[in-house]
Design an enzyme around this catalytic site. Structure first.
Site, short mmCIF file in Angstrom:
data_model
loop_
_atom_site.label_atom_id
_atom_site.label_comp_id
_atom_site.label_asym_id
_atom_site.label_seq_id
_atom_site.Cartn_x
_atom_site.Cartn_y
_atom_site.Cartn_z
CG ASN A 35 27.74 29.92 48.11
OD1 ASN A 35 27.37 28.77 48.18
ND2 ASN A 35 26.64 30.59 47.66
NE ARG B 277 21.77 28.96 48.56
CZ ARG B 277 22.51 29.83 48.59
NH1 ARG B 277 22.97 30.37 47.44
NH2 ARG B 277 22.82 30.46 49.85
CB VAL C 27 26.53 31.98 52.79
CG1 VAL C 27 27.80 31.78 53.42
CG2 VAL C 27 26.55 30.92 51.80
CD GLN C 28 25.84 37.01 52.15
OE1 GLN C 28 25.27 35.87 51.94
NE2 GLN C 28 26.01 37.63 51.25
CE LYS D 101 64.17 25.79 56.34
NZ LYS D 101 65.17 26.32 55.49
CB THR E 155 65.18 29.96 57.35
OG1 THR E 155 65.85 29.06 56.26
CG2 THR E 155 64.97 31.60 57.00
CG ASP E 156 69.25 24.40 58.46
OD1 ASP E 156 68.28 23.71 57.78
OD2 ASP E 156 70.12 24.05 59.10
CG PHE F 109 20.70 33.66 47.61
CD1 PHE F 109 21.00 34.66 48.96
CD2 PHE F 109 21.18 34.28 46.31
CE1 PHE F 109 21.67 35.81 48.58
CE2 PHE F 109 21.80 35.54 46.44
CZ PHE F 109 22.07 36.31 47.32
CG HIS G 75 28.12 28.57 43.12
ND1 HIS G 75 27.37 29.21 44.08
CD2 HIS G 75 29.02 29.77 42.83
CE1 HIS G 75 27.98 30.51 44.44
NE2 HIS G 75 28.97 30.77 43.75
#
Ligand code: URC
Length: 295
Positions: free
Chosen positions: A255, A177, A228-229, A11, A58-59, A160, A257
């Site tokens: 990322n 940036r 970012v890396q 569920k 699943t109930d 960057f 932009h």
């Protein structure tokens, strides 16, 4: 002959709310979560032979989550997830693995007239605290904790440049940036042998979540990001150092932009480079930078 090579069912999107009422002070604390339960085991015949005798409905899983929330603490989510997952593998002989995902939605207490209000809360953003607890019969409990949906932006302090250039490259080097992402940061705990071991680790779960969140936000703000890396890796290193009990940290960072807009067509307006003020936020496509760091 075809056969079932992998099967699980359960569920999803079980929504639960629990209130704790402090009798003496009148203060109440609330927890709201969305839970997913997925079971594996000797269930192939339900697919291949319409044999529902092996199917825990699943109930019933939904009902179980409500009962477990009533009978047990729901915080920290690591413990609650482990309790629910263990319940399924211990209760049903033919179920050998139970994965329980708990997404905790943040309700922050309101401050009214300068004082914390006893029973009113607000939702600040879409951030959730997520846990995946998997109980595997005879093997213990694995837990991954995470921060998800934490949206951040810095308007400068990110660059960057000097990336790989070839005949497919149009992106210019950028030395200043906007950087924006929605943080998904997870950390995997060393395997727990049973619920007792999870219960013994309870204070560590909140501390790790707080440390990971603080490191993520502080590093995002303070670092002059070359990519970012690299910024992501610096966050991983610090979390690994701050929480010795974890085996690995992972990040998944879109990322988001923000494009400069050339407005020079209107009376020669300057809005690029150092004159950039009005940007066009992009919903897609987005970069997606992921990494897992292990010991
Ligand atoms: O931090 C970044 N990493 C990339 O890999 C990348 N690629 C890109 O076009 N912009 C960025 N930014």
């Amino acid at each position: 002959m075809a056969s079932v090579s992998a099967a699980q069912y359960g569920k999803d999107n079980i929504r639960v709310y629990k209130v704790h009422k402090e009798e003496k002070t009148g203060f109440q604390t609330v927890v709201e979560m969305t839970v997913c339960v997925l079971l594996k085991g000797d269930i192939e015949t339900s697919y291949t032979k319409a044999d529902n005798s092996v199917v825990v409905a699943t109930d019933s899983m939904k009902n179980t989550v409500y009962i477990m929330a009533k009978l047990h603490p729901v915080t920290p989510p690591e413990l609650f997830g482990a309790i629910v997952a263990t319940h399924f593998v211990e209760t049903y002989k033919h179920i050998h693995s139970a994965e329980v995902k708990v997404k905790v939605h943040r309700w922050t207490r309101l401050t009214v007239d300068g004082k914390p209000h006893p029973h009113s809360f607000f939702r600040d953003g879409s951030e959730t605290r997520n846990v995946e607890a998997t109980a595997i019969e005879g093997n213990g409990i694995s837990i991954r904790s995470a921060i998800a949906g934490l949206l951040v932006l810095k308007s400068t302090g990110s660059a960057f440049h000097t990336f790989y250039r070839d005949e497919y490259t149009t992106l210019p080097d950028v030395y200043d940036r906007i950087l924006s992402t929605e943080v998904d940061c997870g950390w995997k705990w060393s395997m727990f042998s049973n619920i007792k071991a999870v219960a013994a680790a309870v204070p560590k779960f909140d501390n790790a979540w707080e440390a990971a969140r603080k490191i993520t936000l502080d590093t995002f703000a303070k670092e002059v990001s070359p990519s970012v890396q690299n910024t992501l890796y610096k966050m991983c290193e610090q979390i690994m150092a701050a929480v010795p009990e974890i085996a690995a940290v992972d990040y998944s960072l879109p990322n988001k932009h923000y494009f400069e807009i050339d407005l020079s067509w209107h009376k020669g307006l300057k809005n690029t480079g150092k004159d950039a003020e009005v940007y066009a936020p992009q919903s897609d496509p987005n970069g997606l930078i992921q990494c897992t760091v292990s010991r």
